[in-house]
Scaffold this motif. Sequence first.
Motif, PDB file in Angstrom:
ATOM      1  N   LEU A 142       2.202   4.802   1.449  1.00  0.00           N
ATOM      2  CA  LEU A 142       2.600   5.052   2.834  1.00  0.00           C
ATOM      3  C   LEU A 142       1.457   5.516   3.734  1.00  0.00           C
ATOM      4  N   ALA A 143       0.659   6.474   3.293  1.00  0.00           N
ATOM      5  CA  ALA A 143      -0.429   6.989   4.133  1.00  0.00           C
ATOM      6  C   ALA A 143      -1.439   5.891   4.457  1.00  0.00           C
ATOM      7  N   SER A 144      -1.784   5.087   3.484  1.00  0.00           N
ATOM      8  CA  SER A 144      -2.716   3.980   3.698  1.00  0.00           C
ATOM      9  C   SER A 144      -2.092   2.907   4.578  1.00  0.00           C
ATOM     10  N   THR A 157       0.232   3.229   6.943  1.00  0.00           N
ATOM     11  CA  THR A 157       0.283   3.609   8.351  1.00  0.00           C
ATOM     12  C   THR A 157      -1.102   3.625   8.993  1.00  0.00           C
ATOM     13  N   ALA A 158      -2.101   4.138   8.268  1.00  0.00           N
ATOM     14  CA  ALA A 158      -3.459   4.179   8.820  1.00  0.00           C
ATOM     15  C   ALA A 158      -3.988   2.772   9.083  1.00  0.00           C
ATOM     16  N   GLN A 159      -3.819   1.883   8.117  1.00  0.00           N
ATOM     17  CA  GLN A 159      -4.303   0.512   8.271  1.00  0.00           C
ATOM     18  C   GLN A 159      -3.530  -0.232   9.360  1.00  0.00           C
ATOM     19  N   ARG A 170       0.826  -1.214   0.000  1.00  0.00           N
ATOM     20  CA  ARG A 170       0.000   0.000   0.000  1.00  0.00           C
ATOM     21  C   ARG A 170       0.861   1.266   0.000  1.00  0.00           C
TER      22      ARG A 170
END
Length: 57
Positions: free
Chosen positions: A28-30, A32-34, A26
Amino acid sequence: MAPRCVAWCAGGRRRLRQHAAALAHRPLASFTAQLLRRVRPADSDDDVALRVFVPPV
């Protein structure tokens, strides 16, 4: 460190590693959120910090 804490921390690191591997594709933003959503206990309202190192390409 108390033996109980060592065992709990080892299990937590193992779960973190497994989830991180599953989310590695994924952006990076996705990622870390997941990752935070998957490893943070549902009954915890503690603040969580996750440091990500992105090496230069």
